[in-house]
Design a protein around this motif. Sequence first.
Motif, PDB file in Angstrom:
ATOM      1  N   SER A 256       0.842  -1.195   0.000  1.00  0.00           N
ATOM      2  CA  SER A 256       0.000   0.000   0.000  1.00  0.00           C
ATOM      3  C   SER A 256       0.882   1.252   0.000  1.00  0.00           C
ATOM      4  N   LYS A 257       2.135   1.095   0.432  1.00  0.00           N
ATOM      5  CA  LYS A 257       3.046   2.233   0.495  1.00  0.00           C
ATOM      6  C   LYS A 257       4.437   1.679   0.215  1.00  0.00           C
ATOM      7  N   PHE A 258       5.254   2.395  -0.503  1.00  0.00           N
ATOM      8  CA  PHE A 258       6.585   1.892  -0.824  1.00  0.00           C
ATOM      9  C   PHE A 258       7.455   1.826   0.427  1.00  0.00           C
ATOM     10  N   VAL A 281      16.596   4.843  -6.140  1.00  0.00           N
ATOM     11  CA  VAL A 281      17.595   5.491  -5.281  1.00  0.00           C
ATOM     12  C   VAL A 281      17.456   4.964  -3.852  1.00  0.00           C
ATOM     13  N   ARG A 282      16.207   4.844  -3.390  1.00  0.00           N
ATOM     14  CA  ARG A 282      15.987   4.365  -2.015  1.00  0.00           C
ATOM     15  C   ARG A 282      16.346   2.887  -1.886  1.00  0.00           C
ATOM     16  N   LEU A 283      16.077   2.086  -2.903  1.00  0.00           N
ATOM     17  CA  LEU A 283      16.445   0.662  -2.837  1.00  0.00           C
ATOM     18  C   LEU A 283      17.958   0.513  -2.768  1.00  0.00           C
ATOM     19  N   GLY A 303      10.415   4.758 -14.815  1.00  0.00           N
ATOM     20  CA  GLY A 303       9.814   5.804 -15.630  1.00  0.00           C
ATOM     21  C   GLY A 303       9.172   6.865 -14.776  1.00  0.00           C
ATOM     22  N   SER A 304       8.532   7.817 -15.417  1.00  0.00           N
ATOM     23  CA  SER A 304       7.816   8.965 -14.831  1.00  0.00           C
ATOM     24  C   SER A 304       8.717  10.173 -14.610  1.00  0.00           C
ATOM     25  N   ALA A 305      10.019   9.959 -14.545  1.00  0.00           N
ATOM     26  CA  ALA A 305      10.977  11.042 -14.325  1.00  0.00           C
ATOM     27  C   ALA A 305      12.325  10.540 -14.839  1.00  0.00           C
ATOM     28  N   GLU A 325      14.464   1.659 -18.973  1.00  0.00           N
ATOM     29  CA  GLU A 325      13.779   2.944 -18.808  1.00  0.00           C
ATOM     30  C   GLU A 325      12.841   3.186 -19.972  1.00  0.00           C
ATOM     31  N   ARG A 326      11.656   3.680 -19.614  1.00  0.00           N
ATOM     32  CA  ARG A 326      10.644   3.993 -20.644  1.00  0.00           C
ATOM     33  C   ARG A 326      10.086   5.379 -20.361  1.00  0.00           C
ATOM     34  N   TYR A 327       9.314   5.904 -21.302  1.00  0.00           N
ATOM     35  CA  TYR A 327       8.835   7.281 -21.214  1.00  0.00           C
ATOM     36  C   TYR A 327       7.364   7.343 -21.585  1.00  0.00           C
ATOM     37  N   ILE A 431       9.430  17.780 -11.829  1.00  0.00           N
ATOM     38  CA  ILE A 431       8.998  16.412 -11.508  1.00  0.00           C
ATOM     39  C   ILE A 431       9.736  15.984 -10.250  1.00  0.00           C
ATOM     40  N   SER A 432       8.963  15.807  -9.192  1.00  0.00           N
ATOM     41  CA  SER A 432       9.531  15.557  -7.877  1.00  0.00           C
ATOM     42  C   SER A 432       9.093  14.171  -7.405  1.00  0.00           C
ATOM     43  N   GLY A 433      10.034  13.259  -7.282  1.00  0.00           N
ATOM     44  CA  GLY A 433       9.700  11.903  -6.853  1.00  0.00           C
ATOM     45  C   GLY A 433       8.648  11.275  -7.749  1.00  0.00           C
ATOM     46  N   GLY A 434       8.607  11.674  -9.010  1.00  0.00           N
ATOM     47  CA  GLY A 434       7.646  11.099  -9.959  1.00  0.00           C
ATOM     48  C   GLY A 434       6.318  11.831 -10.007  1.00  0.00           C
ATOM     49  N   TYR A 435       6.142  12.826  -9.168  1.00  0.00           N
ATOM     50  CA  TYR A 435       4.911  13.638  -9.210  1.00  0.00           C
ATOM     51  C   TYR A 435       5.198  14.952  -9.919  1.00  0.00           C
ATOM     52  N   PRO A 500       7.005  23.789  -1.842  1.00  0.00           N
ATOM     53  CA  PRO A 500       8.438  23.945  -2.057  1.00  0.00           C
ATOM     54  C   PRO A 500       9.211  23.507  -0.808  1.00  0.00           C
ATOM     55  N   LYS A 501      10.382  22.942  -1.021  1.00  0.00           N
ATOM     56  CA  LYS A 501      11.172  22.464   0.121  1.00  0.00           C
ATOM     57  C   LYS A 501      11.852  23.639   0.838  1.00  0.00           C
ATOM     58  N   ARG A 502      11.903  24.801   0.196  1.00  0.00           N
ATOM     59  CA  ARG A 502      12.493  25.974   0.839  1.00  0.00           C
ATOM     60  C   ARG A 502      11.859  27.226   0.236  1.00  0.00           C
TER      61      ARG A 502
HETATM   62  C1  MCA Z   1       6.465  12.700  -0.554  1.00  0.00           C
HETATM   63  N1  MCA Z   1       7.038  13.900  -0.295  1.00  0.00           N
HETATM   64  C2  MCA Z   1       7.460  14.423  -1.442  1.00  0.00           C
HETATM   65  C3  MCA Z   1       7.133  13.488  -2.425  1.00  0.00           C
HETATM   66  N2  MCA Z   1       6.516  12.430  -1.854  1.00  0.00           N
HETATM   67  N3  MCA Z   1       8.081  15.580  -1.718  1.00  0.00           N
HETATM   68  C4  MCA Z   1       8.378  15.816  -2.985  1.00  0.00           C
HETATM   69  N4  MCA Z   1       8.101  14.951  -3.998  1.00  0.00           N
HETATM   70  C5  MCA Z   1       7.467  13.784  -3.734  1.00  0.00           C
HETATM   71  N5  MCA Z   1       7.194  12.924  -4.722  1.00  0.00           N
HETATM   72  C6  MCA Z   1       7.222  14.547   0.991  1.00  0.00           C
HETATM   73  C7  MCA Z   1       5.937  14.778   1.712  1.00  0.00           C
HETATM   74  O1  MCA Z   1       5.470  16.036   1.353  1.00  0.00           O
HETATM   75  C8  MCA Z   1       6.366  14.726   3.159  1.00  0.00           C
HETATM   76  O2  MCA Z   1       6.906  15.973   3.500  1.00  0.00           O
HETATM   77  C9  MCA Z   1       7.515  13.736   3.140  1.00  0.00           C
HETATM   78  O3  MCA Z   1       7.984  13.686   1.798  1.00  0.00           O
HETATM   79  C10 MCA Z   1       7.091  12.345   3.551  1.00  0.00           C
HETATM   80  O4  MCA Z   1       5.876  12.014   2.923  1.00  0.00           O
HETATM   81  P1  MCA Z   1       5.498  10.523   2.581  1.00  0.00           P
HETATM   82  O5  MCA Z   1       4.180  10.487   1.927  1.00  0.00           O
HETATM   83  O6  MCA Z   1       5.755   9.655   3.782  1.00  0.00           O
HETATM   84  O7  MCA Z   1       6.582  10.181   1.488  1.00  0.00           O
HETATM   85  P2  MCA Z   1       6.981   8.815   0.921  1.00  0.00           P
HETATM   86  O8  MCA Z   1       5.988   7.777   1.265  1.00  0.00           O
HETATM   87  O9  MCA Z   1       8.406   8.572   1.230  1.00  0.00           O
HETATM   88  O10 MCA Z   1       6.770   9.076  -0.671  1.00  0.00           O
HETATM   89  C11 MCA Z   1       7.782   9.198  -1.552  1.00  0.00           C
HETATM   90  C12 MCA Z   1       7.468   8.372  -2.787  1.00  0.00           C
HETATM   91  C13 MCA Z   1       6.145   8.892  -3.384  1.00  0.00           C
HETATM   92  C14 MCA Z   1       7.311   6.885  -2.401  1.00  0.00           C
HETATM   93  C15 MCA Z   1       8.611   8.528  -3.739  1.00  0.00           C
HETATM   94  O11 MCA Z   1       6.292  10.252  -3.696  1.00  0.00           O
HETATM   95  C16 MCA Z   1       5.713   8.119  -4.582  1.00  0.00           C
HETATM   96  O12 MCA Z   1       5.097   7.062  -4.462  1.00  0.00           O
HETATM   97  N6  MCA Z   1       6.039   8.592  -5.795  1.00  0.00           N
HETATM   98  C17 MCA Z   1       5.619   7.911  -7.004  1.00  0.00           C
HETATM   99  C18 MCA Z   1       4.773   8.827  -7.822  1.00  0.00           C
HETATM  100  C19 MCA Z   1       4.213   8.146  -9.047  1.00  0.00           C
HETATM  101  O13 MCA Z   1       3.668   7.033  -9.001  1.00  0.00           O
HETATM  102  N7  MCA Z   1       4.308   8.822 -10.195  1.00  0.00           N
HETATM  103  C20 MCA Z   1       3.829   8.289 -11.432  1.00  0.00           C
HETATM  104  C21 MCA Z   1       3.011   9.338 -12.150  1.00  0.00           C
HETATM  105  P3  MCA Z   1       6.382  16.745   4.799  1.00  0.00           P
HETATM  106  O14 MCA Z   1       6.700  15.823   5.914  1.00  0.00           O
HETATM  107  O15 MCA Z   1       7.189  18.017   4.777  1.00  0.00           O
HETATM  108  O16 MCA Z   1       4.917  16.942   4.556  1.00  0.00           O
HETATM  109  S1  MCA Z   1       2.476   8.706 -13.758  1.00  0.00           S
HETATM  110  C22 MCA Z   1       3.610   9.448 -14.817  1.00  0.00           C
HETATM  111  O17 MCA Z   1       4.374  10.245 -14.433  1.00  0.00           O
HETATM  112  C23 MCA Z   1       3.768   9.085 -16.248  1.00  0.00           C
HETATM  113  C24 MCA Z   1       2.621   8.819 -17.087  1.00  0.00           C
HETATM  114  C25 MCA Z   1       4.758   7.989 -16.394  1.00  0.00           C
HETATM  115  O18 MCA Z   1       5.559   8.093 -17.339  1.00  0.00           O
HETATM  116  O19 MCA Z   1       4.712   7.066 -15.590  1.00  0.00           O
END
Ligand code: MCA
Length: 532
Positions: A256-258, A281-283, A303-305, A325-327, A431-435, A500-502
Amino acid sequence: MNQNNHHAAHSASGRSVAANLYVALRAGFPADLARVAIETADTATPLRYRWSDLERGSAMLANLLGSLELPAGSRVAVQVDKSVEALMLYLAVLRAGHVYLPLNTAYQEAEIAYFLGNAEPAVVVCSRRNFGWVSRTAFNAGTKHVYTLDDDRTGTLLDRAAFHPDTHDPMPVAPDDLAAILYTSGTTGRSKGAMLTHRNLLSNAQVLHEAWGWADVVRGGGTDTLIHALPIFHVHGLFVASHGALLSGSRMLWFSKFDPRATVARLPEATVFMGVPTLYVRLLGEPTLTRAQCAHMRLFISGSAPLLLETFQQWQERTGHTILERYGMSETVMLTSNLYRPESARRGGTVGPPLPGVGVRVHDDKGQPVVTGEIGGIEVKGPNVFKGYWRMPETTADEFTNDLWFKTGDVGRIDADGYVTIVGRSKDLIISGGYNVYPAEIEGFINDMPGVAESAVVGVPHADFGEVGVAAVVAKPGTALDAEAILATLKTRIANFKVPKRVFVVPDLPRNAMGKVQKNLLREQHKGLFAG
Ligand code: MCA
Ligand code: AMP
C-alpha cells in the motif's frame, strides 16, 4: 459472466462488449480462477485475493453502479488510500461503462473542489476521514452519490455493494468511449483532465504485454510476480503496472506504500518491479540489496521522471540487472521504451525507441523536422494518444499540430538508431519523486497570500526526489514576510509534494531586459541546496 456472448454483442452504434477494456483484461486472467491474483505485503497478515475475487468483487461494485441508473459515461471520482478494493472499483467502473477519475490522496480541499467542479462526477468515493469536506464539495458540484472506502475494507461503498449480485455482464462501449480522466496540472496553473479511451488504454496495454516479455512468459507456461509498490491514482501504478499483471494473469505482491527494506525482502519471490527513479535510489540505500537477492528477477522498469545515469550504473553494479527505462505521459500512456531483449540494448540516459505503433518525431519551434540527432520538441501520434482535455477544446487544439501530432512539451532528440533521449522540457514543470508540480500553480497560491508582491518557483536537483521546488518571494513595499509562515500556509492548502522544500524572501526577482523572470538564474543560485 458468459464470455461467449461478448463477441456477439455488437450494436448499431459501434458499441461492443469486446471493446470494453475490462473484457480484454479479463481474458488475460488464468483459466484457474482459484489461483492467487494479489497478495498484500504490508497488512498485519497477508490477504490473498483470488482471480475469482477480482471478478466477483468488481461485479458487485459494477452492479451497485448499475443500480444508480446513471447515464453512460458518468464520471466516478475516487480519492482513497491504496487497496485491492480500490483496484476492483476501477475495474467495476470499466465494466459499468463509466469513466474512472482517480485523485491523488495528497490533494486538499481547494484542489478537490476544482476537480469535482470541472468533472461533475455522478459518484464520488472518498476515505472516511475526509467524508465531511469531500461530501460537501461533491454535493456543491452536483454529485448525487458519495461513498466511503478505507484500506481496511470498510466503508459505505462495500456495505452497499454487498447487497448486489456477484455476476455482471460488462457494458458494450465504443473503442473511443472514455475509460478514464486523469488530471494533469497545466503551465497556466489550472489542471486539465486528459480523456483516455478504452482503445487508448487497451492498445497500450497490449503493446507493453509483448514489448516487456509478459507474453513470452505466458506462452512458456510460466507466470510473473509483480511487486506493485506505486500509488494507483496515476498512469504508472494504475495502468502500466496493474494492466501488465492483469493482462498476463500474473500475481501481484501489493504494497500500500513503498517500503525499500520490505521490497528488497520480497524480491526473491518476484520477477518484475516498476518504480519511479526515487524508488531505485531508495532501494540502493538498502544494504540488503544484493545480486543474490535479485537473482529471481526478470525485469526492473523505471519511468515517470529521468533516471540518472549514475543510478542506472549503480544498479547494474549492485544487482547485475540493467534497468529498462521507458517514457510516457498521462495524455499518452507509454510512448517509448528501451528494449527488453537483448538486455545489452538498454541504454542508460535514453528512454529507448518508440513502442510499436507509436509515432515519435522531433520538430523545431517553427514546426519543421530537425536533422537526426538534433534537439527539438517531441511530438507523438498513435492509438494511445488521448482524445483531448475534458471540456477544453481550445487548449486541446493548441496542444496538437496541424497534422494532429500531440506536442508533449518535452525536449529531446532521436539518434540514428531511433533511440529517444529527453534533454529537458519546454513546459515549466518540476517532476519531484515522480509527481508533477507546475510552478505557475504554486506561484498562484503564494501570490494570493497577504503581503506578497510576486513569487517564482523553480526546480532544483534533489538527491532523493530527483528535483524539488524552491520559491523566491518578494514582499509588497512596507510589508515583512516570514518564509516559514508561507511554508506553513502552503501546507494547509495544497498537496504536500507540491510544497516547495524551501522559501526565500528576496528583495526582487532577477529579470531580463524584457522584464521576464530569469528562472535559470534562480535555479543556478539554488542548485546546490539539496544535491547531496
Ligand atoms: C512525498 N514527499 C514528497 C514526495 N513524496 N516531496 C516531494 N516529492 C514527492 N514525490 C514529501 C511529503 O510532502 C512529506 O513531506 C515527506 O515527503 C514524507 O511524505 P510521505 O508520503 O511519507 O513520502 P513517501 O511515502 O516517502 O513518498 C515518496 C514516494 C512517493 C514513495 C517517492 O512520492 C511516490 O510514491 N512517488 C511515485 C509517484 C508516481 O507514481 N508517479 C507516477 C506518475 P512533509 O513531511 O514536509 O509533509 S504517472 C507518470 O508520471 C507518467 C505517465 C509515467 O511516465 O509514468
Ligand atoms: P504526467 O503527465 O504527470 O504523467 O508526466 C509526464 C511527464 O513525465 C512527461 O511529459 C515527461 O516530462 C516525464 N517523464 C515520464 N517518463 C520519463 C522518463 N523516463 N524520463 C524523463 N521524463 C519522463
